[in-house]
Design an enzyme around this catalytic site. Structure first.
Site, short mmCIF file in Angstrom:
data_model
loop_
_atom_site.label_atom_id
_atom_site.label_comp_id
_atom_site.label_asym_id
_atom_site.label_seq_id
_atom_site.Cartn_x
_atom_site.Cartn_y
_atom_site.Cartn_z
N ASN A 286 51.36 44.48 44.62
CA ASN A 286 52.18 45.68 44.79
C ASN A 286 51.85 46.49 46.05
OD1 ASN A 286 49.74 46.55 43.69
ND2 ASN A 286 50.69 48.32 42.72
N CYS B 110 49.96 51.51 40.36
CA CYS B 110 49.09 51.88 39.25
C CYS B 110 49.02 53.39 39.10
CB CYS B 110 47.72 51.26 39.39
SG CYS B 110 46.88 51.76 40.85
N GLU C 118 36.81 53.08 44.79
CA GLU C 118 37.18 52.60 46.12
C GLU C 118 37.29 53.80 47.07
OE1 GLU C 118 40.92 50.65 44.71
OE2 GLU C 118 40.09 49.00 45.89
N GLU D 121 39.73 47.93 39.81
CA GLU D 121 40.76 48.96 39.68
C GLU D 121 41.90 48.35 38.88
OE1 GLU D 121 40.55 51.97 40.24
OE2 GLU D 121 38.64 51.81 41.29
#
Ligand code: UN1
Length: 498
Positions: A156, A288, A468, A254
């Protein structure tokens, strides 16, 4: 386009573009134009992954010994090349993933931002110095690379997620095996080309395309791979975390989200509606951090719903390469099937389909995977559409009597990535910030995104391991080594308890 020759792209291992040992390739097509082939890519297997790991071990020997400011120079150069190729990269993202071109341009910009930030880290990479208990003794910390690291990324954000894993990993001196999502390998190939042109030594960044079940697993299982940075589904992330734990491998995963926005009665409605429509339907909900739930205080519910439906009905749906388009197709047939399945589930569960809900067909729509922006009202927390990540343009709406109940609803899911509240009341905003169970919290802004110099990640089923981006990325991609130096001229009596 269909008539032009289809380009075949190779893996990049040890500084060479080579074919997979499997001898097999696969094709990727444009989700808005099914007959447009983006390219042909290597269907790699475990042997390719292991060859890449071996090459990375050689690359590591060179790169770990390169001073961090010199590593930064390579990343700055890559940043410059990416800037030059920015338009081409944005088009590549739209053609292989389907997102609107404006979103793709934003993605390129974010990739550049993280490269700039990570390169700057080359002149920081801080440890700390602290007094020793002993005379004539120095005590401090330094950072060393983890070693060979596996980078496993989703479809994505075909450029930005690889960029925000790779640049911090490189500045810390690691050597990488990069396995991009099978559905979006072209942005990955181009990012690898950019680092090659920037002068990254052979073996430091290795690219292996193909299925996760073979390539990804081989990376997780290899004892030579010291860390895995993964973004993708909670199901796969959980598996990677478990398998890595058995091998004492460091993991940053993640994963999914079920992000909620709370709209309180004093909210600026224009701001709230703008953030919610963009959060729920921008990038076709395939982020997300997308907004998948809205919880509205009851006094303003009717007004809010009328305006939400009005704004949603004005969204333009079509091929994202057209800059006028707001909502583009889903990324694949399987994404479309999954979204339609969830719409069916919501209806069966007794939620009220307040807007949309249909697959779009006819004309150009038949060329892509289109589903209308969809809104369910009358949703309760026990429903699957209220709990599971749909990853598409489907918004569920709840009514709450006050902030307390709204936060309870917000926190009633296993995920905990991002959330937002719209209010002008500072006391309520702080109460929300301090109690909502998500890793990222927004006030009067959508659930989307994040800036590259701040940590990105979530709680519970949304993420595990260090965050991250920001300084957290350096913490993940480096080992802290503690140093003690006795610099006394002669032997002294050392404290017994040390
Ligand atoms: C964003 O939504 O801006 O896979 C970033 C994802 C996230 C990144 C999202 N890890 O969608």
């Amino acid at each position: 386009m269909a008539a032009t020759q289809i380009a075949t792209y190779k893996n990049y291992i040890g500084g060479r573009w080579i074919e997979s040992v499997t001898g097999r390739t696969y094709q990727v097509h444009n989700p808005a134009r099914k007959d447009q082939i983006v390219g042909e890519f290597q269907t790699s297997g475990a042997d390719d992954a292991l060859q890449a790991v071996a090459a990375a071990k050689e690359g590591l020997a060179v790169w770990a010994g390169t001073p961090a400011p010199a590593r930064a120079a390579v990343i700055y150069k890559a940043l410059e090349i990416l800037g030059r190729r920015a338009d081409e990269m944005a088009q590549t993202i739209t053609i292989e993933e389907g997102k609107p071109i404006g979103d793709a341009q934003g993605e390129v910009k974010r990739s550049m931002n993280i490269m700039e930030y990570a390169a700057g880290e080359g002149r920081r990479m801080f440890g700390y110095t602290t007094p020793s208990e002993l005379p004539n003794t120095a005590a401090y910390t330094i950072r060393r690379p983890l070693g060979v690291v596996g980078i496993i990324t989703p479809w994505n954000f075909p450029l930005a997620i690889p960029a925000w894993k790779i640049a911090p990993a490189l500045i810390c001196g690691n050597a990488l095996v990069f396995k991009p999502a099978s559905a979006t390998p072209l942005s990955a190939v181009k990012l690898t080309e950019i680092y090659e042109e920037a002068g990254l030594p052979a073996g430091v960044l290795n690219l292996v395309t193909g299925p996760g079940a073979q390539v990804g697993n081989a990376l997780v299982e290899s004892p030579d791979v010291k860390g895995i940075s993964f973004t993708g589904s909670t199901e796969i992330g959980t598996e990677i975390y478990g398998e890595s734990a058995k091998r004492l491998k460091k993991v940053q995963a993640e994963m999914g989200g079920k992000n909620a926005v709370i709209v309180l009665s004093d909210a600026d409605m224009d701001k709230a509606l703008g953030g919610i429509v963009q959060g729920a339907f921008g990038s076709t909900g395939q982020r997300c951090t997308a907004t998948s739930r809205v919880i509205v205080e009851e006094e303003v519910y009717d007004q809010f719903m009328a305006e939400l439906i009005d704004r949603t009905s004005k969204l333009k749906i079509g091929d994202g390469i057209n800059p006028e388009i707001d909502v583009s197709p889903l990324a694949s047939q399987s994404q479309k099937d999954k979204v339609l399945e969830y719409i069916g589930i919501g209806t069966e569960e007794g939620a009220n389909l307040a807007y949309g809900g249909r697959e779009l067909t006819g004309g150009d729509y038949d060329q892509g995977y289109y589903v209308e922006p969809t809104i369910f009202t009358g949703v309760s927390t026990g429903m699957r559409i209220a709990q599971e990540e749909i990853f598409g343009p489907v918004l569920t709406v709840f009514k709450a009597k006050d902030l307390k109940e709204a936060i309870e609803i917000s926190n009633s899911v296993e995920f905990g990535l991002s959330s937002s509240v719209y209010t002008k009341d500072i006391t309520k905003a702080y109460e929300y910030i301090n109690t909502v169970a998500t890793g990222m919290v927004h006030v009067n802004a959508s659930t989307l995104g994040g800036e590259v110099h701040l940590p990105f990640g979530g709680l519970n089923s949304s993420g595990v391991g260090q965050r991250e981006q920001g300084t957290a990325a350096v913490d993940f991609f480096s080992e802290v080594i503690t140093v003690y130096i006795d610099h006394a001229a002669e032997a002294t009596e050392r404290a017994r308890f040390i």
